[in-house]
Scaffold this motif. Structure first.
Motif, PDB file in Angstrom:
ATOM      1  N   ILE A 106      -3.887   0.467  -8.816  1.00  0.00           N
ATOM      2  CA  ILE A 106      -3.672   0.663  -7.498  1.00  0.00           C
ATOM      3  C   ILE A 106      -2.495   0.707  -7.120  1.00  0.00           C
TER       4      ILE A 106
ATOM      5  N   TRP B  88      -9.759   2.975  -4.531  1.00  0.00           N
ATOM      6  CA  TRP B  88      -8.542   4.330  -5.424  1.00  0.00           C
ATOM      7  C   TRP B  88      -9.076   6.098  -3.657  1.00  0.00           C
TER       8      TRP B  88
ATOM      9  N   GLN C 141      -6.956   5.493  -0.905  1.00  0.00           N
ATOM     10  CA  GLN C 141      -5.919   5.253  -1.207  1.00  0.00           C
ATOM     11  C   GLN C 141      -5.549   6.801  -1.563  1.00  0.00           C
TER      12      GLN C 141
ATOM     13  N   GLY D 139      -3.774  -0.100  -0.934  1.00  0.00           N
ATOM     14  CA  GLY D 139      -4.671  -0.257  -1.915  1.00  0.00           C
ATOM     15  C   GLY D 139      -4.776  -1.375  -2.394  1.00  0.00           C
TER      16      GLY D 139
END
Length: 376
Positions: A134, A183, A186, A315
């Protein structure tokens, strides 16, 4: 009587750390770790008795893992943003290689190869690859923003595909789903167009349906969640029994009875032990601690002007919050059964070390750096 304090003029490494780190987040993490030790002491003797080892076997091992974990978290939190980025890149390469190695030399447990034996220890590489991935993805997305010609988005996608492909081959559908949610969050924060966000949500839905159709153990867990009569729900039933037995204030330390027959009481279902022995009030305190850490660090990241810090930090916060939510949701039968530890509470060496690694990077990224720009 003297007290140990740091003056604002203290220019030592530790002094500068104390006045720049989010101290409230550190205090909350400390309380979480202390509660984890108390709950391990409450939950593990019954498990140790069942398998025929010393009653404090798991407590001693937890302390043995906790000491290096706290040391690692502190040392990493001293790093600069640039050092965190480099550490994450190195860790990602090494942990991805270890993750791939589980397919060849990993120990098979219940049909999955997720562990690598190192002497008398067992390491789960997937726990370490999550925070490393991340942060690397956050760096790639930030570079894409800084330099429009840099293929950061494509490289982030490739890194993601490498991680989830190996996780699915182990197979570990739960960790795949967690990595995907981290993810996806993010990418959303990085400003992806809504068309792409909707498309990703559609792909995630297809992935869940595919997992249900192709992986029997995933189908079994979902079926048992939707229809308790569809299979064995022994763990979840005992977990709910523990919460009901504890009531508002709990039965008292060491007085729990359901924990003696609850599988994984010291790991995946330690939240149920908290409910039985310390009651709903203690469970709410745990929930509030997790929520406070997540919201506190997110609020700190909102003040940050460095896109890498924002993307990577978001993240990492997402991983911490989601993992806690999934564990507590399973314990309360709000989510399908999934073997996932409660951060800093559950027994487990790999989980403890990996969480310390991730939170150390998060504390480093969220430190106050007045007047700094870019990587520092």
């Amino acid at each position: 009587m003297t007290t140990f304090t740091f003056a604002r003029t203290d220019n030592s490494v530790v002094g500068r750390w104390w006045w720049t780190v989010d101290r409230w987040a550190v205090i909350a993490l400390t309380l979480l770790i202390i509660m984890g030790l108390v709950l391990t002491l409450a939950a593990s003797p019954a498990v140790a008795e069942r398998i025929g080892v010393d009653p404090f076997h798991f407590v001693r091992r937890q302390v043995a893992f906790l000491v290096p974990s706290i040391a690692a978290m502190f040392m990493i939190s001293l790093m600069s943003v640039d050092q965190v980025r480099r550490l994450a890149c190195l860790a990602f390469v090494l942990t991805l290689a270890a993750l791939a190695a589980t397919l060849v030399i990993g120990t098979e447990i219940k049909g999955s190869r997720r562990w690598i034996g190192v002497g008398s220890l067992s390491i789960q590489p997937s726990e370490f690859v999550k925070p490393a991935f991340i942060v690397v993805s956050g760096w790639l997305l930030a570079e894409r923003q800084r330099h429009p010609g840099f293929p950061g988005g494509i490289l982030s996608v490739l890194a993601y595909l490498c991680v989830v492909a190996i996780l699915l081959m182990q197979p570990d559908f739960g960790q795949t789903l967690l990595v995907s949610m981290m993810w996806g969050t993010q990418l959303f924060v990085a400003g992806l167009p809504m068309v792409i966000v909707v498309a990703m949500a559609g792909l995630a839905t297809v992935g869940i349906i595919g997992g249900y159709l192709l992986l029997p153990h995933v189908a079994s867990r979902i079926d048992r969640f939707l229809n308790p009569e569809a299979g064995d729900n022994y763990q979840v039933d005992r977990s709910m029994e523990a919460f009901m037995s504890g009531g508002l204030w709990g039965r008292g330390p060491g007085e729990g009875t359901v924990k003696r027959i609850l599988p994984d009481a010291h790991t995946d279902f330690i939240f149920a032990v908290a409910g039985e022995e310390f009651g709903m009030i203690a469970c709410l305190v745990l929930v509030l601690l997790f929520a406070f850490i997540v919201l506190r660090l997110l609020a700190r990241l909102l003040q940050e002007g460095d896109s890498f810090v924002v993307y990577a930090g978001t993240g990492l916060v997402c991983q911490f919050g989601l993992q806690a939510s999934i564990n507590m949701g399973v314990n309360l039968h709000l989510l399908p059964a999934k073997g996932m530890t409660l951060p800093f509470i559950s027994y487990g060496g790999s989980s403890m070390l990996a969480l310390a690694f991730g939170m150390g990077m998060l504390l480093a990224l969220s430190r106050i750096r007045p007047g700094a720009g870019g990587y520092r």
